[in-house]
Design a protein around this motif. Structure first.
Motif, PDB file in Angstrom:
ATOM      1  N   PRO A   1      31.927  37.950  14.866  1.00 46.45           N
ATOM      2  CA  PRO A   1      32.488  38.603  13.670  1.00 46.45           C
ATOM      3  C   PRO A   1      31.730  39.856  13.233  1.00 46.45           C
ATOM      4  CG  PRO A   1      32.371  36.229  13.371  1.00 46.45           C
ATOM      5  CD  PRO A   1      31.589  36.537  14.602  1.00 46.45           C
ATOM      6  N   GLN A   2      30.470  39.976  13.616  1.00 52.86           N
ATOM      7  CA  GLN A   2      29.664  41.145  13.238  1.00 52.86           C
ATOM      8  C   GLN A   2      29.680  42.253  14.286  1.00 52.86           C
ATOM      9  OE1 GLN A   2      28.011  37.848  12.819  1.00 52.86           O
ATOM     10  NE2 GLN A   2      29.097  37.988  10.865  1.00 52.86           N
ATOM     11  N   CYS A   3      30.383  42.049  15.387  1.00 52.37           N
ATOM     12  CA  CYS A   3      30.384  43.017  16.478  1.00 52.37           C
ATOM     13  C   CYS A   3      31.532  44.017  16.357  1.00 52.37           C
ATOM     14  CB  CYS A   3      30.497  42.307  17.831  1.00 52.37           C
ATOM     15  SG  CYS A   3      28.993  41.464  18.360  1.00 52.37           S
ATOM     16  N   LEU A   4      31.259  45.239  16.752  1.00 47.93           N
ATOM     17  CA  LEU A   4      32.328  46.221  16.914  1.00 47.93           C
ATOM     18  C   LEU A   4      33.262  45.770  18.020  1.00 47.93           C
ATOM     19  CD1 LEU A   4      33.682  49.066  16.699  1.00 47.93           C
ATOM     20  CD2 LEU A   4      31.948  49.855  18.345  1.00 47.93           C
ATOM     21  N   ALA A   5      32.695  45.238  19.114  1.00 46.23           N
ATOM     22  CA  ALA A   5      33.500  44.843  20.260  1.00 46.23           C
ATOM     23  C   ALA A   5      32.750  43.832  21.104  1.00 46.23           C
ATOM     24  CB  ALA A   5      33.854  46.060  21.113  1.00 46.23           C
ATOM     25  N   VAL A   6      33.531  43.075  21.855  1.00 44.64           N
ATOM     26  CA  VAL A   6      32.995  42.222  22.917  1.00 44.64           C
ATOM     27  C   VAL A   6      33.491  42.799  24.228  1.00 44.64           C
ATOM     28  CG1 VAL A   6      32.848  39.909  23.891  1.00 44.64           C
ATOM     29  CG2 VAL A   6      33.066  40.196  21.414  1.00 44.64           C
ATOM     30  N   MET A   7      32.558  43.141  25.103  1.00 43.21           N
ATOM     31  CA  MET A   7      32.930  43.737  26.387  1.00 43.21           C
ATOM     32  C   MET A   7      32.860  42.664  27.474  1.00 43.21           C
ATOM     33  SD  MET A   7      31.594  44.903  29.473  1.00 43.21           S
ATOM     34  CE  MET A   7      32.166  46.017  30.758  1.00 43.21           C
ATOM     35  N   PHE A   8      33.937  42.531  28.240  1.00 40.51           N
ATOM     36  CA  PHE A   8      34.023  41.524  29.295  1.00 40.51           C
ATOM     37  C   PHE A   8      33.973  42.206  30.657  1.00 40.51           C
ATOM     38  CE2 PHE A   8      36.087  39.718  25.578  1.00 40.51           C
ATOM     39  CZ  PHE A   8      35.565  38.427  25.528  1.00 40.51           C
ATOM     40  N   VAL A   9      33.080  41.740  31.517  1.00 39.29           N
ATOM     41  CA  VAL A   9      32.930  42.381  32.826  1.00 39.29           C
ATOM     42  C   VAL A   9      33.991  41.935  33.821  1.00 39.29           C
ATOM     43  CG1 VAL A   9      30.431  42.596  32.482  1.00 39.29           C
ATOM     44  CG2 VAL A   9      31.338  40.631  33.738  1.00 39.29           C
ATOM     45  N   SER A  10      34.699  40.840  33.522  1.00 40.10           N
ATOM     46  CA  SER A  10      35.670  40.305  34.477  1.00 40.10           C
ATOM     47  C   SER A  10      36.588  39.314  33.778  1.00 40.10           C
ATOM     48  CB  SER A  10      34.951  39.588  35.625  1.00 40.10           C
ATOM     49  OG  SER A  10      34.295  38.417  35.142  1.00 40.10           O
ATOM     50  N   ALA A  11      37.640  38.931  34.499  1.00 39.05           N
ATOM     51  CA  ALA A  11      38.530  37.897  33.978  1.00 39.05           C
ATOM     52  C   ALA A  11      37.800  36.566  33.842  1.00 39.05           C
ATOM     53  CB  ALA A  11      39.736  37.748  34.900  1.00 39.05           C
ATOM     54  N   ASN A  12      36.847  36.303  34.741  1.00 42.59           N
ATOM     55  CA  ASN A  12      36.066  35.073  34.625  1.00 42.59           C
ATOM     56  C   ASN A  12      35.212  35.073  33.368  1.00 42.59           C
ATOM     57  OD1 ASN A  12      36.712  33.440  36.965  1.00 42.59           O
ATOM     58  ND2 ASN A  12      35.792  35.060  38.197  1.00 42.59           N
ATOM     59  N   ALA A  13      34.702  36.223  32.986  1.00 44.70           N
ATOM     60  CA  ALA A  13      33.939  36.306  31.741  1.00 44.70           C
ATOM     61  C   ALA A  13      34.817  35.925  30.559  1.00 44.70           C
ATOM     62  CB  ALA A  13      33.379  37.719  31.560  1.00 44.70           C
ATOM     63  N   VAL A  14      36.064  36.387  30.570  1.00 44.47           N
ATOM     64  CA  VAL A  14      37.011  36.030  29.513  1.00 44.47           C
ATOM     65  C   VAL A  14      37.248  34.522  29.516  1.00 44.47           C
ATOM     66  CG1 VAL A  14      39.373  36.293  28.680  1.00 44.47           C
ATOM     67  CG2 VAL A  14      38.158  38.272  29.614  1.00 44.47           C
ATOM     68  N   ARG A  15      37.524  33.987  30.692  1.00 43.46           N
ATOM     69  CA  ARG A  15      37.905  32.573  30.802  1.00 43.46           C
ATOM     70  C   ARG A  15      36.810  31.647  30.276  1.00 43.46           C
ATOM     71  NH1 ARG A  15      37.990  29.004  35.452  1.00 43.46           N
ATOM     72  NH2 ARG A  15      37.247  30.714  36.764  1.00 43.46           N
ATOM     73  N   PHE A  16      35.571  31.873  30.703  1.00 42.35           N
ATOM     74  CA  PHE A  16      34.489  30.983  30.289  1.00 42.35           C
ATOM     75  C   PHE A  16      34.049  31.232  28.846  1.00 42.35           C
ATOM     76  CE2 PHE A  16      34.182  30.522  34.888  1.00 42.35           C
ATOM     77  CZ  PHE A  16      33.936  29.162  35.023  1.00 42.35           C
ATOM     78  N   PHE A  17      34.090  32.488  28.406  1.00 37.52           N
ATOM     79  CA  PHE A  17      33.707  32.791  27.023  1.00 37.52           C
ATOM     80  C   PHE A  17      34.712  32.192  26.051  1.00 37.52           C
ATOM     81  CE2 PHE A  17      33.472  35.609  23.260  1.00 37.52           C
ATOM     82  CZ  PHE A  17      32.112  35.496  22.978  1.00 37.52           C
ATOM     83  N   MET A  18      35.992  32.373  26.330  1.00 31.46           N
ATOM     84  CA  MET A  18      37.010  31.863  25.419  1.00 31.46           C
ATOM     85  C   MET A  18      37.044  30.336  25.414  1.00 31.46           C
ATOM     86  SD  MET A  18      38.112  34.533  23.956  1.00 31.46           S
ATOM     87  CE  MET A  18      39.523  33.892  23.043  1.00 31.46           C
ATOM     88  N   ALA A  19      36.650  29.709  26.510  1.00 30.62           N
ATOM     89  CA  ALA A  19      36.585  28.250  26.546  1.00 30.62           C
ATOM     90  C   ALA A  19      35.513  27.711  25.605  1.00 30.62           C
ATOM     91  CB  ALA A  19      36.314  27.774  27.968  1.00 30.62           C
ATOM     92  N   ALA A  20      34.549  28.566  25.247  1.00 30.58           N
ATOM     93  CA  ALA A  20      33.467  28.160  24.351  1.00 30.58           C
ATOM     94  C   ALA A  20      33.745  28.540  22.896  1.00 30.58           C
ATOM     95  CB  ALA A  20      32.151  28.798  24.802  1.00 30.58           C
ATOM     96  N   GLN A  21      34.933  29.041  22.601  1.00 30.79           N
ATOM     97  CA  GLN A  21      35.264  29.491  21.248  1.00 30.79           C
ATOM     98  C   GLN A  21      35.235  28.326  20.257  1.00 30.79           C
ATOM     99  OE1 GLN A  21      39.122  31.289  20.962  1.00 30.79           O
ATOM    100  NE2 GLN A  21      38.861  31.938  18.842  1.00 30.79           N
ATOM    101  N   PRO A  22      34.481  28.471  19.169  1.00 36.56           N
ATOM    102  CA  PRO A  22      34.441  27.401  18.171  1.00 36.56           C
ATOM    103  C   PRO A  22      35.766  27.297  17.420  1.00 36.56           C
ATOM    104  CG  PRO A  22      32.561  28.910  17.951  1.00 36.56           C
ATOM    105  CD  PRO A  22      33.549  29.560  18.859  1.00 36.56           C
ATOM    106  N   ALA A  23      36.123  26.117  17.015  1.00 38.10           N
ATOM    107  CA  ALA A  23      37.342  25.914  16.234  1.00 38.10           C
ATOM    108  C   ALA A  23      37.228  26.660  14.911  1.00 38.10           C
ATOM    109  CB  ALA A  23      37.551  24.420  15.980  1.00 38.10           C
ATOM    110  N   GLY A  24      38.307  27.338  14.540  1.00 37.00           N
ATOM    111  CA  GLY A  24      38.350  28.032  13.264  1.00 37.00           C
ATOM    112  C   GLY A  24      37.799  29.441  13.274  1.00 37.00           C
ATOM    113  N   LEU A  25      37.233  29.893  14.406  1.00 39.09           N
ATOM    114  CA  LEU A  25      36.697  31.254  14.480  1.00 39.09           C
ATOM    115  C   LEU A  25      37.659  32.083  15.322  1.00 39.09           C
ATOM    116  CD1 LEU A  25      32.972  32.213  15.112  1.00 39.09           C
ATOM    117  CD2 LEU A  25      34.864  33.667  15.806  1.00 39.09           C
ATOM    118  N   ASP A  26      38.345  33.034  14.658  1.00 40.40           N
ATOM    119  CA  ASP A  26      39.298  33.848  15.422  1.00 40.40           C
ATOM    120  C   ASP A  26      38.683  35.193  15.783  1.00 40.40           C
ATOM    121  OD1 ASP A  26      39.734  35.877  13.439  1.00 40.40           O
ATOM    122  OD2 ASP A  26      41.048  34.504  12.355  1.00 40.40           O
ATOM    123  N   VAL A  27      39.425  35.993  16.522  1.00 43.28           N
ATOM    124  CA  VAL A  27      38.905  37.260  17.032  1.00 43.28           C
ATOM    125  C   VAL A  27      39.689  38.447  16.490  1.00 43.28           C
ATOM    126  CG1 VAL A  27      37.964  36.230  19.122  1.00 43.28           C
ATOM    127  CG2 VAL A  27      40.347  36.999  19.092  1.00 43.28           C
TER     128      VAL A  27
END
Length: 241
Positions: A55-81
């Motif tokens: 929430p405090q970041c200007l942006a989240v930069m993803f180096v690959s589709a795998n980075a997206v997949r594993f990062f989003m799998a760790a998303q806490p409930a109730g925290l949106d983007v």
């Protein structure tokens, strides 16, 4: 590609399949020969904790589709983007973000017809926004990437350097591991055949070529033919022989 016989796609198994199908649809003989294994982290504590920063970041930069997949799998409930932008270097990563539910209006990426998809192309898209944000006060970017087989962050630091030079704070987190696969005797035999029979090795990462030579140390690549998705990869392949 005169004399083309077969293209061996060396991307990780999950990504190699669509590339093979796309080549086959164009009438090109192709087969998957994954030389990078994608795996979850043994300890994902830091990955889960990194979401506090989003929430405090200007942006989240993803180096690959795998980075997206594993990062989003760790998303806490109730925290949106909704309030944070996502940066992607290419269409595959952008598609993964959309599939994961990241708002399309919050995604920055090179245009679909961009001449190349890499950190330089992404920086050309986002640098004005990044500099403007920093001018308004301290700004930070979280870079989500993979780790190599030794647990060290894998990939280039070029974009992180540009952001730091622009005055932004750069945070980095590992979301997955990139490992060298163990090749079976049959796969090693196929590799020996491929470097002699005119097949083309398709590399989208120089790491895959390193893994090939580690798995088959006696492999003579002096007659091998390779296709590279970026000039930097092509140069590393030449240096490897």
């Amino acid at each position: 590609m005169p004399g083309l016989t077969t293209v061996l796609v060396t991307r990780p198994e999950r990504e190699a399949g669509p590339w093979v199908q796309a080549l086959l649809a164009q009438g090109v003989r192709a087969e998957a020969f994954p030389l990078i294994e994608i795996a979850p982290l043994d300890d994902a504590q830091a990955l889960h904790a990194s979401w506090v920063q989003v929430p405090q970041c200007l942006a989240v930069m993803f180096v690959s589709a795998n980075a997206v997949r594993f990062f989003m799998a760790a998303q806490p409930a109730g925290l949106d983007v909704q309030a944070c932008r996502a940066w992607a270097t290419g269409p595959g990563t952008q598609a993964a973000l959309l599939d994961a539910g990241w708002p399309s209006a919050q995604i920055d990426a090179p245009a679909p017809d961009a001449p190349q998809f890499d950190s330089e192309a992404l920086w050309a898209v986002v640098q004005a926004r990044a500099r403007a944000a920093q001018a308004q006060g301290p700004a930070r970017v979280l870079i989500v990437r993979g780790a190599d087989g030794q647990g060290q962050m894998a990939g280039r630091d070029w974009l992180a350097q540009q952001l730091q030079q622009a005055g932004l704070q750069v945070l980095q987190v590992v979301a997955y591991a990139r490992r060298a696969p163990v090749l079976s005797a049959q796969q090693q035999a196929r590799a020996r055949q491929a470097v002699q029979d005119g097949s083309w090795w398709l590399f989208s990462s120089s790491e895959a070529a390193v893994h090939l030579q580690q798995a088959c140390p006696a492999l003579d690549v002096s007659r091998a033919q390779a296709l590279a998705t970026h000039p930097r990869i092509a140069e590393r392949l030449r240096l490897a022989g």
